[in-house]
Scaffold this active site. Structure first.
Site, PDB file in Angstrom:
ATOM      1  N   ASP A  72       1.531   7.918  -3.683  1.00 34.47           N
ATOM      2  CA  ASP A  72       1.366   7.324  -5.011  1.00 34.47           C
ATOM      3  C   ASP A  72       0.371   8.122  -5.835  1.00 34.47           C
ATOM      4  O   ASP A  72      -0.306   7.577  -6.703  1.00 34.47           O
ATOM      5  CB  ASP A  72       0.934   5.859  -4.902  1.00 34.47           C
ATOM      6  CG  ASP A  72       1.066   5.132  -6.225  1.00 34.47           C
ATOM      7  OD1 ASP A  72       0.363   4.117  -6.426  1.00 34.47           O
ATOM      8  OD2 ASP A  72       1.855   5.583  -7.083  1.00 34.47           O
ATOM      9  N   LYS A 129       2.788  13.059  -9.214  1.00 34.54           N
ATOM     10  CA  LYS A 129       4.172  13.103  -8.710  1.00 34.54           C
ATOM     11  C   LYS A 129       4.620  14.494  -8.256  1.00 34.54           C
ATOM     12  O   LYS A 129       5.477  14.608  -7.397  1.00 34.54           O
ATOM     13  CB  LYS A 129       5.129  12.515  -9.741  1.00 34.54           C
ATOM     14  CG  LYS A 129       4.689  11.140 -10.254  1.00 34.54           C
ATOM     15  CD  LYS A 129       4.244  10.196  -9.134  1.00 34.54           C
ATOM     16  CE  LYS A 129       3.423   9.041  -9.659  1.00 34.54           C
ATOM     17  NZ  LYS A 129       2.738   8.268  -8.579  1.00 34.54           N
ATOM     18  N   GLU A 188       5.470  -0.951 -12.837  1.00 31.27           N
ATOM     19  CA  GLU A 188       4.518  -2.067 -12.785  1.00 31.27           C
ATOM     20  C   GLU A 188       4.282  -2.699 -14.162  1.00 31.27           C
ATOM     21  O   GLU A 188       4.111  -2.006 -15.153  1.00 31.27           O
ATOM     22  CB  GLU A 188       3.170  -1.617 -12.187  1.00 31.27           C
ATOM     23  CG  GLU A 188       2.578  -0.369 -12.779  1.00 31.27           C
ATOM     24  CD  GLU A 188       2.953   0.878 -12.010  1.00 31.27           C
ATOM     25  OE1 GLU A 188       4.014   0.902 -11.370  1.00 31.27           O
ATOM     26  OE2 GLU A 188       2.198   1.853 -12.071  1.00 31.27           O
ATOM     27  N   ASP A 243       6.139   5.734  -4.234  1.00 28.98           N
ATOM     28  CA  ASP A 243       6.210   4.983  -5.479  1.00 28.98           C
ATOM     29  C   ASP A 243       6.741   5.897  -6.591  1.00 28.98           C
ATOM     30  O   ASP A 243       6.657   7.127  -6.500  1.00 28.98           O
ATOM     31  CB  ASP A 243       4.817   4.458  -5.859  1.00 28.98           C
ATOM     32  CG  ASP A 243       4.883   3.464  -7.023  1.00 28.98           C
ATOM     33  OD1 ASP A 243       3.879   3.329  -7.736  1.00 28.98           O
ATOM     34  OD2 ASP A 243       5.949   2.838  -7.230  1.00 28.98           O
ATOM     35  N   ASN A 244       7.295   5.305  -7.640  1.00 31.95           N
ATOM     36  CA  ASN A 244       7.633   6.000  -8.890  1.00 31.95           C
ATOM     37  C   ASN A 244       8.716   7.059  -8.784  1.00 31.95           C
ATOM     38  O   ASN A 244       8.682   8.060  -9.512  1.00 31.95           O
ATOM     39  CB  ASN A 244       6.387   6.674  -9.479  1.00 31.95           C
ATOM     40  CG  ASN A 244       5.224   5.738  -9.573  1.00 31.95           C
ATOM     41  OD1 ASN A 244       4.212   5.941  -8.899  1.00 31.95           O
ATOM     42  ND2 ASN A 244       5.344   4.699 -10.379  1.00 31.95           N
TER      43      ASN A 244
END
Ligand SMILES: C[S@@+](CC[C@H](N)C(=O)[O-])C[C@H]1O[C@@H](n2cnc3c(N)ncnc32)[C@H](O)[C@@H]1O
Ligand SMILES: O=C(c1ccccc1)c1ccc(O)c(O)c1[N+](=O)[O-]
Ligand SMILES: [Mg+2]
Length: 214
Positions: free
Chosen positions: A141, A144, A199, A169-170
């Site tokens: 997380d 990226k 989120e 995540d993401n």
């Protein structure tokens, strides 16, 4: 002097959460981010998926890449068995300072080791510095563009074993295209996408769960 968003988030925890109650810390941060100021925590919707993966894996050793204010750190650690350990890496000293206080408010200092510094430097030191053999679960997380190089680094350092789980995540927003292509096409991983939302918003995002096959 003007406070920062992490400082305001910490104050919301100290005002609204009960000391020693990790779930109240998670709730206080989610309420602050929904009602007052958006912040880049994994959040409550993706957090429920994170909870289910952590509970299923029941990891003894966890690595988190990207601590920020410690929201996901506390969320994960609150579900770990008694002697399990979570190492979390954060290279921004201001964020690390806040995260330590959030972790302390939750009463989870004994389960969490916050290491200040860049993942690229610390991953190769995990075995010698922290006596880690392999990680049962890695939560990615951080920035990226670091997901793929750090995954390859974890492989090269022998920190993954057959069955180790990577949870990222993401993968949609902001997106990690090179990482996603790698874990979905490499014969060394079995991957699964969990559709969700960025989120505290209605924007599509999701988590990618990848099992290392050895
Ligand atoms: C999205 S935030 C982490 C959010 C946290 N996991 C949560 O859900 O509450 C990303 C964090 O990763 C940190 N970061 C980015 N790249 C890093 C790296 N290479 N090494 C260590 N920390 C990094 C940033 O400073 C930032 O605090
Ligand atoms: O990159 C951003 C970002 C980009 C622009 C503005 C604010 C945040 C972001 C957004 C949601 C996340 O869950 C997350 O982990 C990150 N992050 O920084 O790692
Ligand atoms: Mg994120």
């Amino acid at each position: 002097t003007q406070s920062t968003r992490p400082q305001r988030l910490l104050h919301a925890v100290q005002k609204n959460a009960t000391r020693g109650d990790p779930r109240s810390v998670v709730k206080a941060i989610d309420n602050f981010c929904r009602q007052k100021e958006w912040a880049m925590n994994v959040g409550d919707e993706k957090g429920c998926i994170l909870d289910s993966v952590v509970s299923e894996v029941n990891p003894v050793t966890v690595l988190e890449l990207g601590t920020y204010c410690g929201y996901s750190t506390v969320r994960i650690a609150s579900l770990l068995p008694p002697h399990a350990k979570l190492i979390t890496l954060e290279f921004n000293p201001d964020y690390a300072k806040i995260a330590r206080q959030v972790i302390a408010w939750a009463g989870l200092e004994d389960k969490i080791q916050l290491v200040e510094g860049p993942s690229g430097e610390w991953i190769p030191k995990m075995k010698e510095q922290f006596g880690v053999k392999t990680f049962d679960l890695v939560f990615l997380d951080h920035w990226k563009d670091r997901y793929l190089p750090d995954t390859k680094l974890l492989e090269d350092c022998g920190l993954l074993r057959k069955g180790s789980i990577l949870l990222a995540d993401n993968v949609i927003c902001p997106g990690t295209p090179d990482y996603l292509e790698y874990v979905r096409n490499s014969p060394r991983y079995k991957s699964q996408y969990f559709k969700s939302h960025l989120e505290y918003t209605k924007v599509e995002d999701g988590l990618e769960k990848s099992v290392f096959l050895g």
